[in-house]
Design an enzyme around this catalytic site. Structure first.
Site, PDB file in Angstrom:
ATOM      1  N   HIS A 198     -10.296  -8.090  -8.299  1.00  0.00           N
ATOM      2  CA  HIS A 198     -10.161  -7.531  -6.951  1.00  0.00           C
ATOM      3  C   HIS A 198     -10.987  -8.396  -6.008  1.00  0.00           C
ATOM      4  CE1 HIS A 198     -11.527  -4.725  -3.689  1.00  0.00           C
ATOM      5  NE2 HIS A 198     -10.242  -4.393  -3.729  1.00  0.00           N
ATOM      6  N   GLU A 245     -11.504  -1.739  -9.355  1.00  0.00           N
ATOM      7  CA  GLU A 245     -12.356  -2.129  -8.225  1.00  0.00           C
ATOM      8  C   GLU A 245     -13.473  -1.112  -7.993  1.00  0.00           C
ATOM      9  OE1 GLU A 245      -8.819  -1.699  -5.507  1.00  0.00           O
ATOM     10  OE2 GLU A 245     -10.386  -1.167  -4.087  1.00  0.00           O
ATOM     11  N   LYS A 265       0.841  -1.201   0.000  1.00  0.00           N
ATOM     12  CA  LYS A 265       0.000   0.000   0.000  1.00  0.00           C
ATOM     13  C   LYS A 265       0.878   1.254   0.000  1.00  0.00           C
ATOM     14  CE  LYS A 265      -4.014  -1.889   0.097  1.00  0.00           C
ATOM     15  NZ  LYS A 265      -5.119  -1.572  -0.820  1.00  0.00           N
ATOM     16  N   GLU A 301      -6.226 -12.398  -5.501  1.00  0.00           N
ATOM     17  CA  GLU A 301      -5.922 -11.455  -4.420  1.00  0.00           C
ATOM     18  C   GLU A 301      -6.368 -12.088  -3.102  1.00  0.00           C
ATOM     19  OE1 GLU A 301      -7.585  -7.461  -4.615  1.00  0.00           O
ATOM     20  OE2 GLU A 301      -6.208  -6.879  -3.007  1.00  0.00           O
ATOM     21  N   ASP A 314     -14.259  -6.143  -9.170  1.00  0.00           N
ATOM     22  CA  ASP A 314     -14.581  -6.942  -7.995  1.00  0.00           C
ATOM     23  C   ASP A 314     -15.881  -7.702  -8.301  1.00  0.00           C
ATOM     24  OD1 ASP A 314     -14.028  -6.662  -4.589  1.00  0.00           O
ATOM     25  OD2 ASP A 314     -15.767  -7.732  -5.383  1.00  0.00           O
ATOM     26  N   ASP A 360      -0.178  -0.492  -4.667  1.00  0.00           N
ATOM     27  CA  ASP A 360      -1.577  -0.044  -4.681  1.00  0.00           C
ATOM     28  C   ASP A 360      -1.657   1.305  -3.978  1.00  0.00           C
ATOM     29  OD1 ASP A 360      -4.275   0.337  -4.605  1.00  0.00           O
ATOM     30  OD2 ASP A 360      -4.745  -1.528  -3.534  1.00  0.00           O
ATOM     31  N   GLU A 379      -1.370  -0.071  -8.999  1.00  0.00           N
ATOM     32  CA  GLU A 379      -2.833  -0.140  -8.911  1.00  0.00           C
ATOM     33  C   GLU A 379      -3.419   1.183  -8.426  1.00  0.00           C
ATOM     34  OE1 GLU A 379      -4.060  -3.742  -7.002  1.00  0.00           O
ATOM     35  OE2 GLU A 379      -5.785  -2.824  -6.031  1.00  0.00           O
TER      36      GLU A 379
HETATM   37 CA    CA Z   1      -6.882  -1.952  -4.339  1.00  0.00          CA
END
Ligand code: CA
Length: 376
Positions: free
Chosen positions: A296, A246, A166, A329, A269, A194, A220
């Site tokens: 996702h 997503e 992240k 994921e 997603d 991400d 991402e």
């Molecule tokens: Ca994400």
């Protein structure tokens, strides 16, 4: 078989340790599960991505279009719901609510036919999937350069071949953390980034250029999902493949992403973009456009099982003797009921996860656990 009841279950649980990402943080986990019953008492389960109580309200508004409908006619039901709510519901909560309904109908169809969803969808193309670890969220205290490096070392020890980091806080600090994580996991492991749309285009380009030598798998959500022009700028002006999706919805939303060549790797997603029916269509569109698809995945074991059923039927692009395979994921952050809602948890073995092979989604739901986490 006619639908006789549609129930939603709003589950919530406080976290032992709150966690944060580029633009927000949370102290709890929540989810809206959808349970659809047909005559004779058989039920199917689905899950909606996003705010649980709001999803439950939208599913409740679908009621009169569902009760009495043929549960096997999930495409007809999908179109009925979408067309009735389309004028205010092309993205967001209407589509996340449809997703939970659609997944529950696929679970029912599989149970009625005695087959896993991936067989009814014409697969499988694969019966197990390599997982990557999602985690590395920010804690309330401590130095991320220490606790995140420790965390990613743990994923490598557990057998994961790839981890996602992240970022999206500050370009210089993020770049330093990326280098520290790469050094900690070694050069042979996959590393993805991400940003949770924490940058603008210029910052994202600067970050991508700054870590171009770190062998990054994808970048991402570099920028906000509604700004596809910035997505294209980031694609063109830094070398890391750009991922996202997503926060995008339905075949029409992704058609715009694909025709404008805005994203290298699509990440719809399954519990948000329109369910299994819609995500199979989006995946086939992505294949026709030569764009990679990596779902996702977030939420409970029900959403995880739905993602695995879809992963089992994603087309090989490009076709060859040893094709590139899609990744799963696998969220590793704290979630008190992710696995508790399932009678048998879906776990990884050395970074690989089997596609559930039982009827429907291939899972059995633990009603006691659902009651325990249901809020009044
Ligand atoms: Ca994400």
């Amino acid at each position: 078989m006619r639908i006789v009841d549609v129930r939603t279950h709003v589950l919530e649980a406080e976290l032992d340790e709150p966690f944060g990402w580029s633009f927000d943080s949370t102290t709890k986990r929540g989810s809206c599960l959808v349970e659809i019953e047909v005559e004779g008492g058989l039920v199917g389960w689905g899950e909606c991505f996003g705010p649980a109580r709001l999803n439950a309200a939208v599913v409740a508004a679908f009621g009169k279009h569902l009760i009495g409908a043929d549960a096997m006619a999930h495409d007809a039901i999908w179109l009925t719901l979408y067309n009735r709510f389309r004028d205010q519901g092309q993205k967001g909560l209407v589509v996340t609510a449809i997703s939970g309904v659609d997944i529950a109908l696929w679970d029912l169809k599989g149970k009625i036919l005695g087959r896993p969803v991936h067989q009814i969808m014409g697969g499988p193309l694969r019966s197990r999937v390599q997982a990557y670890a999602t985690g590395t969220y920010r804690r309330g205290s401590g130095d991320p350069m220490e606790y995140i490096v420790d965390e990613v070392r743990g994923y490598v020890d557990q057998g994961f071949e790839a981890v996602k980091l992240k970022i999206g806080f500050n370009v210089a600090e993020d770049a330093a953390l990326i280098r520290a994580v790469r050094a900690a996991i070694g050069k042979d492991k996959g590393l993805m980034l991400d940003a949770n749309h924490g940058y603008d285009a210029l910052e994202a380009i600067a970050l991508g250029q700054a870590v171009a030598d770190q062998d990054i798998g994808w970048f991402e959500e570099p920028v906000v999902p509604d700004d596809l022009a910035s997505y294209r700028e980031v694609r063109q002006r830094q070398p890391i493949p750009v991922a996202g999706g997503e926060c995008e919805f339905t075949r029409w939303g992704f058609l715009n992403v694909l025709t404008t060549r805005s994203i290298d790797i699509l990440q719809p997603d399954t519990c948000a973009a329109g369910g299994l029916s819609e995500c199979k269509k989006i995946a086939d569109m992505a294949a026709a456009f030569g764009v990679r698809y990596v779902p996702h995945v977030w939420g409970t074991g029900i959403g995880l099982a739905a993602a695995l059923q879809l992963l089992a039927v994603l087309p090989h692009t490009p076709p060859r003797h040893t094709p590139r395979e899609p990744l799963l994921e696998f969220d590793r952050s704290e979630h008190p009921f992710r696995q508790a809602v399932l009678a048998s948890p879906i776990e990884h073995k050395n970074g690989w996860v089997d596609v559930p092979a039982g009827p429907g989604l291939g899972i059995e739901v633990d009603r006691t656990a659902i009651q325990r986490f249901t809020v009044a």
